[in-house]
Scaffold this motif. Sequence first.
Motif, PDB file in Angstrom:
ATOM      1  N   CYS A  82      -0.503   8.666   7.020  1.00 24.29           N
ATOM      2  CA  CYS A  82      -0.476   7.078   7.101  1.00 24.29           C
ATOM      3  C   CYS A  82      -2.087   6.598   7.498  1.00 24.29           C
ATOM      4  O   CYS A  82      -2.672   7.252   8.027  1.00 24.29           O
ATOM      5  CB  CYS A  82       0.538   6.772   8.122  1.00 24.29           C
ATOM      6  SG  CYS A  82       0.295   7.150   9.638  1.00 24.29           S
ATOM      7  N   LYS A 118       3.407  -3.399   9.963  1.00 24.73           N
ATOM      8  CA  LYS A 118       2.178  -2.348  10.256  1.00 24.73           C
ATOM      9  C   LYS A 118       1.197  -3.313  10.991  1.00 24.73           C
ATOM     10  O   LYS A 118       0.990  -4.368  10.843  1.00 24.73           O
ATOM     11  CB  LYS A 118       1.846  -1.979   9.065  1.00 24.73           C
ATOM     12  CG  LYS A 118       1.227  -2.915   7.960  1.00 24.73           C
ATOM     13  CD  LYS A 118       0.743  -2.023   6.784  1.00 24.73           C
ATOM     14  CE  LYS A 118       0.208  -2.901   5.718  1.00 24.73           C
ATOM     15  NZ  LYS A 118      -0.146  -2.214   4.512  1.00 24.73           N
ATOM     16  N   ASP A 130      -2.090   3.313   8.446  1.00 24.64           N
ATOM     17  CA  ASP A 130      -1.848   2.170   9.684  1.00 24.64           C
ATOM     18  C   ASP A 130      -0.850   2.407  10.645  1.00 24.64           C
ATOM     19  O   ASP A 130       0.059   3.321  10.418  1.00 24.64           O
ATOM     20  CB  ASP A 130      -1.061   0.721   8.983  1.00 24.64           C
ATOM     21  CG  ASP A 130      -2.301   0.146   8.214  1.00 24.64           C
ATOM     22  OD1 ASP A 130      -3.444  -0.025   8.805  1.00 24.64           O
ATOM     23  OD2 ASP A 130      -2.127  -0.267   6.905  1.00 24.64           O
ATOM     24  N   THR A 135       4.965   3.427   8.004  1.00 24.98           N
ATOM     25  CA  THR A 135       3.745   2.668   7.305  1.00 24.98           C
ATOM     26  C   THR A 135       3.379   3.504   5.945  1.00 24.98           C
ATOM     27  O   THR A 135       2.387   3.220   5.297  1.00 24.98           O
ATOM     28  CB  THR A 135       2.691   2.240   8.078  1.00 24.98           C
ATOM     29  OG1 THR A 135       2.132   3.717   8.718  1.00 24.98           O
ATOM     30  CG2 THR A 135       3.114   1.362   9.398  1.00 24.98           C
TER      31      THR A 135
END
Length: 562
Positions: free
Chosen positions: A122, A151, A124, A85
């Motif tokens: 990240c 995601k 997500d 993601t």
Amino acid sequence: MGASRSKSVDLPTFHGSESQENELSGDKQRHKGSLKEKHEPVFEKEVCLASEMQDNEMREIEINNHKLLLIKANGEFSTIGHLCTHYGSQLVNGVLSRGRVRCPRHGACFNIKTGDIEEFPCVDGLQCYKTEVQDGKVIIFTTTSALDINKRTQNMVTRSLVNKDVILLIGGGPASLICAETLRQEGYRGRIIIATKEMHLPYDRPKLSKTLDIDIEHILLRKPEFYSTYGIEVLINKEATSVNTKKRKVSFKDGTSQRYDNLLLATGSIPRMLSCLGADLENICLLRSFDDAIRINKLATAKDIVIVGSSFIGMEIAAYLVEKASSVSVVGNSEVPYQHILGTEVGKVIMKLNVKFYMSDHVIELRGEDGLVKDVVLASGKVLPADLCVVGIGVRPATHYLHGSPIKTDPKGTIIVDEYMQTNVERIYAAGDITSFPLPLCSNENVSISHWQIAHKQGYIAALNMQKKKIAIDTVPFFWTFFFGKSLRYAGYGAGFEEVIIQGNKDELKFVAFYIKEDKVVAVASLNYDPVVAQVAEVLASGKTISKLEAQDKQMPWLQYI
């Protein structure tokens, strides 16, 4: 094989927010305020025979033209989204270990059962899908909408007006954003305020030096509606000027102030400027903010550019401008670029790329005309024509607003925190570039690391400990750079390395460099040699060590530790 069989099972799906319900994996969404509930039939898909996959194998499978990542680990099957993601890398090329998969490019990790984030960078997690073995066949249960979304935002609550508690986060980078999100994930319903001196919502700062002409909308870490959905206030153009620890109050440049119950200091760093004659000329630029990037890009077209500084920022800007400018020259005071971090051998390889280098030199004067720089004078006597000078000679911590406060800093101005991101003052935490923190990877020695991934992790740890979780930081630093079409990755902490062992072909720009200290690997870097850096990071994260002898062995026997 592969036939779909519909069942009359209804699962709720939600639309209208970045947050998605996924009861297929047993997750229970806590915030439903602005979401419209809709029932959607589940269907199942037979994807392979259980006997076709080896243990600890990952493979991409396809359902209705959507790819998923099917994993067999410790005899059990699970299925998650197939793309990281962060920047969308294929996780099938990553590293599977200890119940998680690590992205091969930037080191983010995801739980193979839930898709939850286990390591950054990240914001997500991944979608996950119920997976069963029936009569020796692997079957995945999903809905059409679940296939559409790779995601999944972690489950969060929103603010309750009844709760008068205030958590104030100073700084608009990933440390503050991840701290805010983690607080909501942990059920905190008080007021959360992010105050930043920037004019924009939190954005993906590492992209600035790689693509100077990027649109701000394309690099926002979260869209504006995300903040309103989860009750996170973002105050822009809000620069902190002092912290009153007794009154628990932060004052700002605009004359306002804000009380807090818990405070996170995450104000990042300030680029250093040249101090020589002519340093105040107008077309001399630093790169820290989005607005800086836009200005450099605007001034650079078809011009002679001199970049002062041969580390990451300088080299990335040089790589971007080389096709845009008339000429690009890089001035560095070391023998080769990146010398102190990556070593001489790696630096020599990088010097083969398409830029004019003036190494073991430094600027002594900037000559101008009508207030604009025209020439850059070096200590060696060389004079470089310059329509624009970009300075990337390092940074200093942005902690000037703490002068006179009892918050403890080291001689460099970085804030000293413990393993919980707690400062010496109760209820005050710090994260990101401005911290000096104990790193387990180097026997809890206090270090200061200006990595995007570290800022995420520290914001996460600070949030947990604001909620009395008593969870210490434990991470393997991971960063990357991209220049001239080449991707260089680095993991570990190599300060004070004594030797570099290189495997691969330097002339073909395809190699891995192991950094050795006290006969063991303390860090690794690679150029076009994925996923070796992610593999080493996973070994180090497990608490194991790679010896010098193992690093010298071309068969890479240390892979057995994964």
